[in-house]
Write a protein that holds these residues in place. Structure first.
Motif, PDB file in Angstrom:
ATOM      1  N   ARG A   1       0.837  -1.220   0.000  1.00  0.00           N
ATOM      2  CA  ARG A   1       0.000   0.000   0.000  1.00  0.00           C
ATOM      3  C   ARG A   1       0.862   1.256   0.000  1.00  0.00           C
ATOM      4  N   GLU A   2       1.918   1.231   0.805  1.00  0.00           N
ATOM      5  CA  GLU A   2       2.798   2.404   0.876  1.00  0.00           C
ATOM      6  C   GLU A   2       3.472   2.638  -0.469  1.00  0.00           C
ATOM      7  N   TRP A   3       4.031   1.562  -1.008  1.00  0.00           N
ATOM      8  CA  TRP A   3       4.742   1.670  -2.295  1.00  0.00           C
ATOM      9  C   TRP A   3       3.806   2.166  -3.403  1.00  0.00           C
ATOM     10  N   GLU A   4       2.597   1.572  -3.449  1.00  0.00           N
ATOM     11  CA  GLU A   4       1.622   1.874  -4.495  1.00  0.00           C
ATOM     12  C   GLU A   4       1.301   3.366  -4.564  1.00  0.00           C
ATOM     13  N   ASP A   5       1.370   4.010  -3.396  1.00  0.00           N
ATOM     14  CA  ASP A   5       1.046   5.410  -3.274  1.00  0.00           C
ATOM     15  C   ASP A   5       2.253   6.318  -3.535  1.00  0.00           C
ATOM     16  N   SER A   6       3.423   5.695  -3.734  1.00  0.00           N
ATOM     17  CA  SER A   6       4.654   6.494  -3.819  1.00  0.00           C
ATOM     18  C   SER A   6       4.985   6.848  -5.262  1.00  0.00           C
ATOM     19  N   MET A   7       5.899   7.780  -5.431  1.00  0.00           N
ATOM     20  CA  MET A   7       6.333   8.146  -6.778  1.00  0.00           C
ATOM     21  C   MET A   7       7.191   7.040  -7.402  1.00  0.00           C
TER      22      MET A   7
ATOM     23  N   ALA B   1       6.248   3.822  -7.468  1.00  0.00           N
ATOM     24  CA  ALA B   1       5.248   3.043  -8.209  1.00  0.00           C
ATOM     25  C   ALA B   1       4.785   3.821  -9.445  1.00  0.00           C
ATOM     26  N   ASN B   2       4.825   5.148  -9.332  1.00  0.00           N
ATOM     27  CA  ASN B   2       4.312   5.991 -10.417  1.00  0.00           C
ATOM     28  C   ASN B   2       5.390   6.538 -11.344  1.00  0.00           C
ATOM     29  N   ALA B   3       6.613   6.058 -11.177  1.00  0.00           N
ATOM     30  CA  ALA B   3       7.742   6.646 -11.915  1.00  0.00           C
ATOM     31  C   ALA B   3       7.571   6.569 -13.435  1.00  0.00           C
ATOM     32  N   TRP B   4       6.814   5.578 -13.910  1.00  0.00           N
ATOM     33  CA  TRP B   4       6.587   5.470 -15.354  1.00  0.00           C
ATOM     34  C   TRP B   4       5.301   6.204 -15.769  1.00  0.00           C
ATOM     35  N   VAL B   5       4.234   5.984 -15.040  1.00  0.00           N
ATOM     36  CA  VAL B   5       2.941   6.565 -15.443  1.00  0.00           C
ATOM     37  C   VAL B   5       2.840   8.067 -15.135  1.00  0.00           C
ATOM     38  N   ASP B   6       3.718   8.579 -14.271  1.00  0.00           N
ATOM     39  CA  ASP B   6       3.735   9.996 -13.906  1.00  0.00           C
ATOM     40  C   ASP B   6       3.602  10.903 -15.149  1.00  0.00           C
ATOM     41  N   GLU B   7       2.570  11.724 -15.146  1.00  0.00           N
ATOM     42  CA  GLU B   7       2.317  12.572 -16.327  1.00  0.00           C
ATOM     43  C   GLU B   7       3.420  13.594 -16.557  1.00  0.00           C
ATOM     44  N   ILE B   8       3.964  14.114 -15.464  1.00  0.00           N
ATOM     45  CA  ILE B   8       5.036  15.110 -15.614  1.00  0.00           C
ATOM     46  C   ILE B   8       6.240  14.441 -16.282  1.00  0.00           C
TER      47      ILE B   8
ATOM     48  N   ARG C   1       6.438  -2.207 -17.503  1.00  0.00           N
ATOM     49  CA  ARG C   1       6.961  -0.838 -17.362  1.00  0.00           C
ATOM     50  C   ARG C   1       6.064   0.032 -16.490  1.00  0.00           C
ATOM     51  N   GLN C   2       4.733  -0.256 -16.544  1.00  0.00           N
ATOM     52  CA  GLN C   2       3.771   0.529 -15.750  1.00  0.00           C
ATOM     53  C   GLN C   2       4.134   0.529 -14.266  1.00  0.00           C
ATOM     54  N   ALA C   3       4.805  -0.555 -13.829  1.00  0.00           N
ATOM     55  CA  ALA C   3       5.109  -0.697 -12.395  1.00  0.00           C
ATOM     56  C   ALA C   3       6.292   0.170 -11.960  1.00  0.00           C
ATOM     57  N   GLY C   4       6.872   0.939 -12.889  1.00  0.00           N
ATOM     58  CA  GLY C   4       7.923   1.906 -12.547  1.00  0.00           C
ATOM     59  C   GLY C   4       9.066   1.285 -11.757  1.00  0.00           C
ATOM     60  N   VAL C   5       9.392   1.913 -10.628  1.00  0.00           N
ATOM     61  CA  VAL C   5      10.422   1.377  -9.734  1.00  0.00           C
ATOM     62  C   VAL C   5       9.705   0.394  -8.802  1.00  0.00           C
TER      63      VAL C   5
END
Ligand code: HEC
Ligand code: HEC
Ligand code: HEC
Ligand code: HEC
Ligand code: HEC
Length: 339
Positions: A61-67, A69-76, A116-120
């Protein structure tokens, strides 16, 4: 008896044994390589099928909410990477990397072809070439993966530096300024501020609670983290106001190259009307980021300040130059009445 023949016989047998041994060895190596490939595939499949999540729900849960987990999907990120023609070799390898224990701690990561969606992901930081999970000392075993105790997790700055400290990518480097600071002298590591200590069951199949760390990695999107990042002091002397800005951050502040801190000083009349407003932007672009523990004094001209005026100073954080006003975060504020 013909000695020569005996000799050849012995050599023949020896060669026979040797090649047999070699055959067994190659067969063994192939088998091991296949086993390893199989275990790696199993780890990826398990990750995909929610196995890590089911045994490590809190960490997940913690990871899922972190950047991470979002390193690939991050829009910026995606918007920035789209501008780069050879993004696959220049950018993507850190935002969707292969496991770094396999490509090498400290080495430039390599781009992953799957998930790739899973980022780091968990596997990026924990999976080794044998398919085992590396980490700090564990309290229990599991049939799903082997546990390997590896000292790099307890003081993980080197591990973090694989992506946050590549010499060739200075725009994403938090590690160099950390290593040059007094923070690096003591027991402080990147985990001290970004992975708070927590004692708990580290999996649903563990029997005892042990010390571990939260996988939250709160950074510039966390108001609590930003409020801890710096402190302000103000002081009035004839004709000017001195604002003292002190960094409490373990690396350059702001940490990222897109971020901007605005130091704003306003003078208000006793009835609240604004009389004067000045500001300074602090960012990588302006080449004026604060170093760890730096105590910087900015002098603002306030020649026309009179008794009863209020001086208000605020430190404001913007994620990007386009961050709209309502989404900017107040990091610190101080007021002073002129007497
Ligand atoms: C069947 C349950 C189970 C599954 C599935 C599982 N784990 Fe674990 N894992 C454990 C247990 C038990 C431990 C030891 C926890 C402890 O120390 O109390 C552990 C420990 C770990 C550790 C620490 C290893 C060490 O030596 O410090 C990591 C990292 C880890 N798991 C990652 C993962 C990942 C990633 C996945 C998915 C690919 C996963 N686990 C799937 C049960 C599981
Ligand atoms: C395999 C590469 C990799 C490793 C290893 C890694 N990170 Fe990151 N980290 C990233 C990327 C990529 C991002 C940026 C994601 C984004 O914003 O798109 C990031 C973002 C962050 C953030 C920013 C969160 C935010 O909200 O702005 C923090 C904090 C962070 N990492 C801390 C750490 C720490 C501490 C470690 C070591 C325990 C670590 N990272 C290890 C790649 C990595
Ligand atoms: C060496 C690994 C690495 C490489 C290569 C890399 N990045 Fe990153 N990137 C990171 C890390 C770590 C972070 C988080 C820390 C930071 O912002 O400095 C990050 C964060 C970002 C962010 C900020 C996202 C946010 O949260 O706002 C953007 C944008 C970004 N990267 C774009 C790029 C682009 C474009 C490239 C290619 C030119 C690239 N990155 C190459 C590691 C890398
Ligand atoms: C950016 C790197 C990174 C990622 C991504 C990551 N971990 Fe960890 N993990 C660490 C570090 C560093 C530690 C050591 C913390 C400590 O000292 O206790 C750790 C520790 C652990 C432990 C041992 C218990 C503990 O807290 O010490 C488990 C279990 C674990 N991780 C599972 C996971 C799972 C499951 C995922 C994905 C949901 C994951 N990790 C993602 C870096 C990472
Ligand atoms: C003394 C506490 C402290 C230590 C130690 C520390 N950080 Fe930070 N970090 C912060 C604070 C506070 C922020 C939020 C302010 C900012 O954006 O720089 C932050 C922000 C970040 C960000 C987000 C930057 C951005 O612009 O999105 C990243 C990435 C990061 N830290 C990585 C690291 C890494 C890697 C290390 C180890 C070298 C580390 N931090 C050590 C306190 C710390």
């Amino acid at each position: 008896m013909n000695l020569k023949r005996v000799h050849f016989g012995v050599i023949g047998v020896a060669l026979g044994i040797l090649s047999c041994g070699l055959l067994i060895l190659t067969a063994n190596l192939t088998l091991r390589a296949e086993n390893e490939a199989h275990r790696l595939a199993e780890a990826y499949q398990g990750f995909q099928d929610g196995k890590c999540q089911s045994c490590h729900p809190a960490i997940w849960r913690e990871w899922e909410d972190s950047m991470h987990a979002n390193a690939w999907v991050d829009e910026i990120y995606q918007a920035a990477a789209q501008q780069v023609p050879d993004r696959e070799t220049k950018c993507d390898q850190c935002h969707a990397p292969q496991p770094i224990l396999i490509t090498g701690i400290g080495e430039m990561p390599k781009l992953r072809n799957r998930q790739r969606q899973a980022g780091v992901s968990c596997l990026v930081c924990h999976l080794d070439a044998e398919g085992a999970m590396n980490g700090p000392p564990a309290s229990a075993e599991t049939y799903f993966h082997a546990n390997v105790t590896n000292p790099i997790y307890t003081e993980p700055t080197t591990l973090c530096g694989t992506c946050h400290g590549q010499q060739s990518v200075p725009e994403h480097d938090q590690v160099s300024s950390f290593l040059n600071s007094e923070f690096a002298d003591g027991d402080t590591s990147c985990a001290t501020c970004h992975m708070p200590v927590v004692k708990r069951l580290q999996s649903t199949t563990s029997h005892e609670s042990i010390k571990g760390r939260k996988h939250t990695w709160r950074g510039s999107r966390s108001v609590t983290q930003l409020k801890r990042a710096a402190t302000l002091q103000i002081e009035h002397e004839t004709g000017q106001v001195n604002v003292q800005l002190r960094s409490r951050t373990g690396h350059v502040l702001p940490g990222g190259t897109l971020r901007i801190m605005v130091l704003e000083v306003t003078r208000l009349a006793p009835d609240g009307t604004e009389r004067q407003k000045q500001h300074i932007s602090i960012s990588a672009k302006n080449e004026n980021r604060l170093l760890p523990s730096e105590n910087r004094v900015y002098a603002f001209d306030m020649a026309s300040a009179t008794t009863g005026d209020t001086i208000k100073t605020r430190l404001i954080y913007q994620l990007t130059p386009d961050t709209p006003e309502p989404k900017r975060i107040l990091m610190a504020e101080k007021t002073l009445m002129i007497r």
